[in-house]
Design a protein around this motif. Structure first.
Motif, PDB file in Angstrom:
ATOM      1  N   PHE A  65       0.866  -1.000   0.302  1.00 18.76           N
ATOM      2  CA  PHE A  65       0.306   0.069   0.162  1.00 18.76           C
ATOM      3  C   PHE A  65       0.752   1.204  -0.562  1.00 18.76           C
ATOM      4  O   PHE A  65       0.515   1.883   0.224  1.00 18.76           O
ATOM      5  CB  PHE A  65      -0.411   0.237   1.287  1.00 18.76           C
ATOM      6  N   LYS A  68      -0.047   4.115  -0.887  1.00 22.66           N
ATOM      7  CA  LYS A  68      -1.821   4.974  -1.753  1.00 22.66           C
ATOM      8  C   LYS A  68      -1.654   5.676   0.112  1.00 22.66           C
ATOM      9  O   LYS A  68      -2.308   6.443   0.447  1.00 22.66           O
ATOM     10  CB  LYS A  68      -2.461   3.686  -0.476  1.00 22.66           C
ATOM     11  N   TYR A 238      -9.552   6.882  -0.384  1.00 24.90           N
ATOM     12  CA  TYR A 238      -9.753   8.196  -2.298  1.00 24.90           C
ATOM     13  C   TYR A 238     -10.774   6.605  -2.343  1.00 24.90           C
ATOM     14  O   TYR A 238     -11.914   5.927  -2.313  1.00 24.90           O
ATOM     15  CB  TYR A 238      -7.693   7.551  -2.596  1.00 24.90           C
ATOM     16  N   THR A 242      -9.839   3.252  -7.808  1.00 26.60           N
ATOM     17  CA  THR A 242      -8.262   3.518  -6.984  1.00 26.60           C
ATOM     18  C   THR A 242      -7.762   2.220  -6.827  1.00 26.60           C
ATOM     19  O   THR A 242      -6.037   1.977  -6.369  1.00 26.60           O
ATOM     20  CB  THR A 242      -7.455   4.901  -6.611  1.00 26.60           C
ATOM     21  N   TYR A 243      -8.140   1.370  -5.817  1.00 27.35           N
ATOM     22  CA  TYR A 243      -7.883   0.348  -4.650  1.00 27.35           C
ATOM     23  C   TYR A 243      -7.521  -0.572  -5.741  1.00 27.35           C
ATOM     24  O   TYR A 243      -8.438  -1.661  -5.768  1.00 27.35           O
ATOM     25  CB  TYR A 243      -8.787   0.164  -4.120  1.00 27.35           C
ATOM     26  N   GLU A 336      -7.176  -2.556   3.166  1.00 27.08           N
ATOM     27  CA  GLU A 336      -6.485  -1.460   2.256  1.00 27.08           C
ATOM     28  C   GLU A 336      -7.599   0.193   2.251  1.00 27.08           C
ATOM     29  O   GLU A 336      -6.474   0.479   3.681  1.00 27.08           O
ATOM     30  CB  GLU A 336      -6.799  -1.256   0.512  1.00 27.08           C
ATOM     31  N   ASP A 337      -8.417  -0.178   3.495  1.00 31.35           N
ATOM     32  CA  ASP A 337      -8.962   1.368   3.332  1.00 31.35           C
ATOM     33  C   ASP A 337      -8.775   1.557   4.656  1.00 31.35           C
ATOM     34  O   ASP A 337      -8.251   2.792   4.990  1.00 31.35           O
ATOM     35  CB  ASP A 337     -10.380   1.421   3.197  1.00 31.35           C
ATOM     36  N   ILE A 340      -5.309   3.482   5.271  1.00 31.00           N
ATOM     37  CA  ILE A 340      -4.707   4.011   4.214  1.00 31.00           C
ATOM     38  C   ILE A 340      -5.418   5.718   5.519  1.00 31.00           C
ATOM     39  O   ILE A 340      -4.409   6.098   5.886  1.00 31.00           O
ATOM     40  CB  ILE A 340      -5.712   4.475   2.618  1.00 31.00           C
TER      41      ILE A 340
END
Length: 562
Positions: A65, A68, A238, A242-243, A336-337, A340
């Motif tokens: 990541f 990001k 985001y 885009t992930y 993932e989020d 981030i």
């Protein structure tokens, strides 16, 4: 006479030069028994040590990541600190309580005694929880605080700092999980705070530490922050398009919140809290990390950490990453989020430390208590060997073994944490040899599907394994508390649901975690050299020039220190 005076003058000057050189030399740790001696330096004193543990963080999340992340969180630590890229847990099991304890004690379950989160107590004949302690009461709520670190048998680096300063300075542990706050803070902590969910929604503590919450904690709990976080909507930080580092948002390998038909964004938290334990929901979303950061900042201000003549220590554990990983797996958009957003929380924490404590006055390390396996069902879909361990079938299998060889199906008292505890009273009653029973079981269970290795306690006590998975198992074996037969599942085989992920093994996917040192007296750089997790505590000991924890088996990572 003049010659004698000249000789005396030259000698005195030479001694002064040596003294000056000694007082300005860089730190050179020297191992001597359990004490790491560090030469004096001209570096400023560390006013605050910040230990950050990210629950269930795989090392590759730093890389996966990276693009990001912003410049002020993970990237700042990686690029301006010392990034150790090949750090591993060197024992089994890789669980939360064991990981936090091993980080802060500098040793493995062999010495510190925390062998799992929950384990079967063969003396009390029941399952116990690592920090439960009926001797103490809850502070700040009606329940959830009967806790202490009494099951941890050794000191922590936080204890040693207190001892070195004659109990001056402050140590505070903070986390969503009780065990992640209590065990790092040690036996001598001023406080440990954890989040009580359900209908409480507050940070609480135990009478082990205090009788009443400090006013700053009460003010924080009354601020409504927890409620505000749960009245928001969790959407991606985001644009979700885009992930690209993770699987499609809706896939069959992710678990569901109650009230959701698909594991997809957005998440209406105000609605979901009604069916997901109210304030418990905050544990399983990124906001759990955010409120942990909020509370850590409030603690630093409320306790004036980093402001006295002594060195303070704050141990922060980010627990929500673990809950998200368990539910959604390591390849989910939700995960993932979460990272981030954690990156943003870290940036906020670092900026706060710069302002509140001072850029050259604090030292921070960041690591994880374990990593996690790819969802086995996902691996199966790619034709990669992986599986699920059937605990109930295994129990029947073991009982059939004892029935076949010893004419009794009552010889096993408990099976948990991939350990078998024998019923010693029944074995004696039947005039059997406990070691023979153990060995027969160990020999036979290797034929059970998904069992990869099996070994008796006697073998672990009498044989020293110098390499391989059995060496890692041996470092997690505690003669007083562990079972009579221990076994290891096949790689990527877990006892879990077919959605989401878990951890606990000695395989690399569970052992490889990040470790970054940053701040005062820390070099800038990176390394691919292998280090075990137990080296963190002695390294901090060297940095602070204090004695290592009393069970420490790790060694100082010299290359990170100025």
């Amino acid at each position: 006479m003049k010659k004698l005076f000249l000789l005396i003058f030259v000698g005195f000057t030479f001694i002064q030069c040596i003294a000056v050189k000694s007082s300005t030399t860089t730190a050179t740790p020297v191992k001597n028994s359990n004490v790491t001696v560090v030469e004096k330096t001209n570096q400023p004193k560390t006013k605050l040590v910040v230990g950050v543990v990210v629950d269930q963080m795989r090392y590759d999340y730093l890389v996966k990541f990276y693009d990001k992340y912003g410049d002020g969180g993970f990237k700042r630590l990686m690029n301006d600190g010392y990034n150790l890229k090949n750090v591993h847990y060197n024992y089994i099991p890789t669980y939360t309580a064991v990981g936090h304890t091993s980080i802060y004690t500098g040793t493995t379950p062999v010495n510190h005694g925390i062998i799992s989160n929950n384990w079967y107590d063969k003396y009390e004949k029941k399952s116990i929880y690592c920090v439960d302690d009926a001797s103490y009461q809850t502070v700040g709520a009606n329940s959830g605080g009967n806790k202490s670190p009494h099951r941890m048998l050794t000191t922590t680096i936080t204890d040693q700092l207190h001892l070195a300063q004659n109990m001056k300075g402050k140590t505070i542990g903070i986390a969503i999980k009780d065990r992640s706050a209590i065990l790092p803070a040690g036996h001598t902590a001023n406080a440990a705070y954890w989040f009580e969910g359900g209908d409480v929604g507050k940070f609480i503590s135990s009478t082990f530490y205090m009788n009443n919450l400090p006013s700053w904690v009460t003010d924080f709990n009354n601020s409504g922050k927890a409620n505000n976080y749960l009245n928001e909507t969790w959407d991606t930080y985001y644009d979700i398009s885009t992930y690209t580092e993770t699987l499609p948002d809706n896939n069959e390998f992710e678990g569901l919140f109650k009230g959701k038909n698909t594991p997809t964004f957005p998440y209406n938290l105000a609605e979901l809290r009604k069916t997901n334990g109210n304030y418990n929901l905050i544990k399983g979303i990124p906001a759990g990390n955010s409120i942990t950061t909020d509370f850590a900042e409030a603690a630093i201000i409320g306790e004036n950490l980093g402001k006295s003549d002594y060195t303070d220590f704050i141990a922060i554990s980010y627990s929500s990453t673990d809950y998200v990983g368990h539910q959604f797996g390591v390849n989910a958009k939700e995960l993932e989020d979460t990272y981030i957003r954690l990156d943003k929380d870290l940036e906020r924490l670092l900026n706060f430390l710069d302002t509140q404590v001072g850029k050259n006055k604090y030292t921070l390390f960041l690591t994880a208590d374990h990593a996690a396996v790819q969802v086995p069902s996902y691996l199966n879909s790619l034709k990669i060997p992986a599986g699920y361990f059937n605990a109930s079938e295994f129990e029947d299998y073991v009982n059939n073994i004892t029935l076949k060889y010893f004419n009794s199906s009552d010889l096993v008292e408990d099976i948990s944490n991939y350990q078998i505890f024998l019923n010693k009273d029944k074995i004696r009653e039947l005039n059997l040899d406990v070691h023979k029973v153990s060995q027969v079981i160990a020999d036979e269970i290797i034929s059970f599907e998904n069992v990869y290795k099996s070994v008796t306690a006697l073998t672990l006590q009498s044989t020293s394994f110098s390499s391989g998975i059995l060496q890692i198992l041996q470092k997690g074996y505690n003669q007083k508390f562990s079972g009579d037969v221990l076994f290891i599942p096949n790689p990527s085989t877990v006892t879990y649901s077919k959605t989401g992920t878990t951890h606990g093994s000695g395989y690399i996917y569970d052992t490889h975690v990040p470790l970054i040192f940053y701040g005062n007296n820390i070099k800038q750089g990176k390394s691919d050299v292998y280090y075990p997790i137990v080296d963190i505590a002695p390294t901090i000991s060297s940095l602070l020039n204090i004695t290592e924890p009393n069970g420490c088996t790790g060694t100082t990572i010299i290359e990170v220190l100025k």
